[in-house]
Motif scaffolding. Sequence first.
Motif, PDB file in Angstrom:
ATOM      1  N   ARG A 196       0.808  -1.195  -0.129  1.00 29.28           N
ATOM      2  CA  ARG A 196       0.076  -0.160   0.020  1.00 29.28           C
ATOM      3  C   ARG A 196       0.924   1.127  -0.013  1.00 29.28           C
ATOM      4  O   ARG A 196       1.862   1.313   0.915  1.00 29.28           O
ATOM      5  CB  ARG A 196      -0.929  -0.180   1.276  1.00 29.28           C
ATOM      6  CG  ARG A 196      -1.883   0.961   1.415  1.00 29.28           C
ATOM      7  CD  ARG A 196      -2.993   0.922   2.278  1.00 29.28           C
ATOM      8  NE  ARG A 196      -2.185   0.664   3.584  1.00 29.28           N
ATOM      9  CZ  ARG A 196      -1.996   1.622   4.656  1.00 29.28           C
ATOM     10  NH1 ARG A 196      -1.965   2.895   4.152  1.00 29.28           N
ATOM     11  NH2 ARG A 196      -1.107   1.500   5.720  1.00 29.28           N
ATOM     12  N   THR A 197       0.692   2.014  -0.939  1.00 33.53           N
ATOM     13  CA  THR A 197       1.699   3.150  -0.942  1.00 33.53           C
ATOM     14  C   THR A 197       1.209   4.622  -0.525  1.00 33.53           C
ATOM     15  O   THR A 197      -0.152   4.412   0.127  1.00 33.53           O
ATOM     16  CB  THR A 197       2.039   3.382  -2.481  1.00 33.53           C
ATOM     17  OG1 THR A 197       0.806   4.106  -3.136  1.00 33.53           O
ATOM     18  CG2 THR A 197       2.408   2.348  -3.443  1.00 33.53           C
ATOM     19  N   LEU A 198       1.974   5.297  -0.154  1.00 27.14           N
ATOM     20  CA  LEU A 198       1.701   6.622   0.604  1.00 27.14           C
ATOM     21  C   LEU A 198       1.954   7.721  -0.548  1.00 27.14           C
ATOM     22  O   LEU A 198       3.085   8.262  -0.509  1.00 27.14           O
ATOM     23  CB  LEU A 198       2.594   6.760   1.920  1.00 27.14           C
ATOM     24  CG  LEU A 198       2.517   5.495   2.844  1.00 27.14           C
ATOM     25  CD1 LEU A 198       3.553   5.966   3.832  1.00 27.14           C
ATOM     26  CD2 LEU A 198       1.076   5.492   3.507  1.00 27.14           C
ATOM     27  N   GLY A 199       0.930   7.889  -1.248  1.00 24.55           N
ATOM     28  CA  GLY A 199       1.073   9.194  -2.123  1.00 24.55           C
ATOM     29  C   GLY A 199       1.796   8.773  -3.567  1.00 24.55           C
ATOM     30  O   GLY A 199       2.186   9.852  -4.326  1.00 24.55           O
ATOM     31  N   TYR A 200       1.827   7.666  -3.847  1.00 27.20           N
ATOM     32  CA  TYR A 200       2.377   7.335  -5.132  1.00 27.20           C
ATOM     33  C   TYR A 200       1.461   7.493  -6.172  1.00 27.20           C
ATOM     34  O   TYR A 200       0.117   7.359  -5.701  1.00 27.20           O
ATOM     35  CB  TYR A 200       2.892   5.693  -5.098  1.00 27.20           C
ATOM     36  CG  TYR A 200       3.569   5.518  -6.386  1.00 27.20           C
ATOM     37  CD1 TYR A 200       4.803   6.008  -6.917  1.00 27.20           C
ATOM     38  CD2 TYR A 200       3.331   4.109  -6.919  1.00 27.20           C
ATOM     39  CE1 TYR A 200       5.522   5.888  -8.152  1.00 27.20           C
ATOM     40  CE2 TYR A 200       4.171   3.916  -8.120  1.00 27.20           C
ATOM     41  CZ  TYR A 200       5.153   4.488  -8.526  1.00 27.20           C
ATOM     42  OH  TYR A 200       5.798   4.209  -9.890  1.00 27.20           O
ATOM     43  N   LYS A 201       1.511   7.165  -7.397  1.00 29.59           N
ATOM     44  CA  LYS A 201       0.457   7.386  -8.351  1.00 29.59           C
ATOM     45  C   LYS A 201      -0.753   6.364  -8.379  1.00 29.59           C
ATOM     46  O   LYS A 201      -1.954   6.413  -8.414  1.00 29.59           O
ATOM     47  CB  LYS A 201       0.960   7.412  -9.831  1.00 29.59           C
ATOM     48  CG  LYS A 201       1.578   6.606 -10.296  1.00 29.59           C
ATOM     49  CD  LYS A 201       2.417   6.679 -11.632  1.00 29.59           C
ATOM     50  CE  LYS A 201       3.367   5.609 -12.173  1.00 29.59           C
ATOM     51  NZ  LYS A 201       4.018   5.927 -13.062  1.00 29.59           N
ATOM     52  N   ASN A 202      -0.280   5.105  -7.974  1.00 27.73           N
ATOM     53  CA  ASN A 202      -1.184   4.025  -7.636  1.00 27.73           C
ATOM     54  C   ASN A 202      -1.277   3.863  -6.230  1.00 27.73           C
ATOM     55  O   ASN A 202      -0.452   3.898  -5.512  1.00 27.73           O
ATOM     56  CB  ASN A 202      -0.859   2.602  -8.442  1.00 27.73           C
ATOM     57  CG  ASN A 202      -0.247   2.757  -9.957  1.00 27.73           C
ATOM     58  OD1 ASN A 202      -1.051   3.724 -10.640  1.00 27.73           O
ATOM     59  ND2 ASN A 202       0.441   2.136 -10.288  1.00 27.73           N
ATOM     60  N   ARG A 203      -2.679   3.363  -5.770  1.00 29.63           N
ATOM     61  CA  ARG A 203      -2.931   3.094  -4.322  1.00 29.63           C
ATOM     62  C   ARG A 203      -2.069   1.955  -3.914  1.00 29.63           C
ATOM     63  O   ARG A 203      -1.563   1.917  -2.887  1.00 29.63           O
ATOM     64  CB  ARG A 203      -4.162   3.158  -3.951  1.00 29.63           C
ATOM     65  CG  ARG A 203      -4.577   3.110  -2.526  1.00 29.63           C
ATOM     66  CD  ARG A 203      -5.479   4.189  -2.290  1.00 29.63           C
ATOM     67  NE  ARG A 203      -5.985   3.908  -0.938  1.00 29.63           N
ATOM     68  CZ  ARG A 203      -5.228   3.804   0.319  1.00 29.63           C
ATOM     69  NH1 ARG A 203      -4.101   4.226   0.130  1.00 29.63           N
ATOM     70  NH2 ARG A 203      -5.900   3.570   1.504  1.00 29.63           N
TER      71      ARG A 203
END
Lengths: 177, 203
Positions: free
Chosen positions: A102-109
Amino acid sequence: MAQQASAGRRYLRAFVSGFFVAVPVTVTVLDRFAYVARVEGASMQPFLNPEGGSECDVVLLNRWSVRNYQVQRGDIVSVMSPRNPQQKIIKRVIGLEGDFIRTLGYKNRYVRIPDGHFWIEGDHHGHSLDSNSFGPVSVGLLHGRASHIIWPPSRWQQIKPSLPPNRGPLDTEEEEG
Amino acid sequence: MFRRVLGKTLGFVGYTVQYGCIAHCAFEYIGEFVVCSGPSMEPTIVNHDIVFSERMSRHLCKIEKGDIVIAKSPFDPNMNICKRVIGLEGDKVCTSAPSDVFKSHTYVPKGHVWLEGDNLRNSTDSRSYGPIPYALIRGRVCLKSSMAILSTIQRCESVGSSKQVCLIDQSLDNILSSSPFCCVVMSLDVIATTTLETALASA
């Protein structure tokens, strides 16, 4: 007079031979076994550089343990910056190849990390230029694994791998998280 | 007796360490011989050619457009690829196959390079996996030796959309074929095989 000249020549020869031993040995040790680096910036607060400001931590980077490019989740590693080849960055490994993150502010969630890549993040979210801005990083850019903090002496310690809470890889069933 | 054996052993270990370190520095900062395999750089470099890759221009950031470089594969750090640099950061490159009617273009991001094989039909390169970071480059190929002919690989001046393959074989063979250089290359083969491999191209 002749004695002085021969003594000078002997000193010169000793210096040259010592030089040819010391320089290659030092370079090899720094390249293959261990490297000492100063940590600058606030991206790994609060673990490294907790005070900020002018105080800089010095860490020992173990280069022998990453010779086969094997790292664990939670390790602190130094990586050649993909944006600037002259610069090295120090971050924490969050996910390895094949993990769902789960990313934090990347273009994909959510991101599945491709083969031969890993996901690195600074501990100080929002003040760190990491995989959340440039995506997964190729393992070939790995430089070393931070194994000890050696300066300041009051915080001398071995660095153990530890993941921040809620930042592990997602299993497929609990993807709602 | 015992002391003499101990002293000799220590001296031997010391010399081994010293020459090992000198060899490491030479391979890391001067250059190394690499055996290339795979069809992706034909006709410039054919299968089993031996090339010399020099390291200094990578450390000094002197890699330019048109250079042939050896880089770590972005998907497997233990594998090396040998390709030509088509674009540096900020350049506009063509990402479509040569036979496509509609050309698509993209910009190379900061700190990255765009690599393509000379054999455009049969090469896995940046057109399939995108630009790769500059720091993955290991060295610039500056000499190649195949069948006892030593030819200098010249920088390709006009790269871009046209992508001409221009290898200029300066006939150095009349100067160098009598020199022992090629024998040296052949004997260094053993060292070089550990770092070979062009990307095995999948059509």
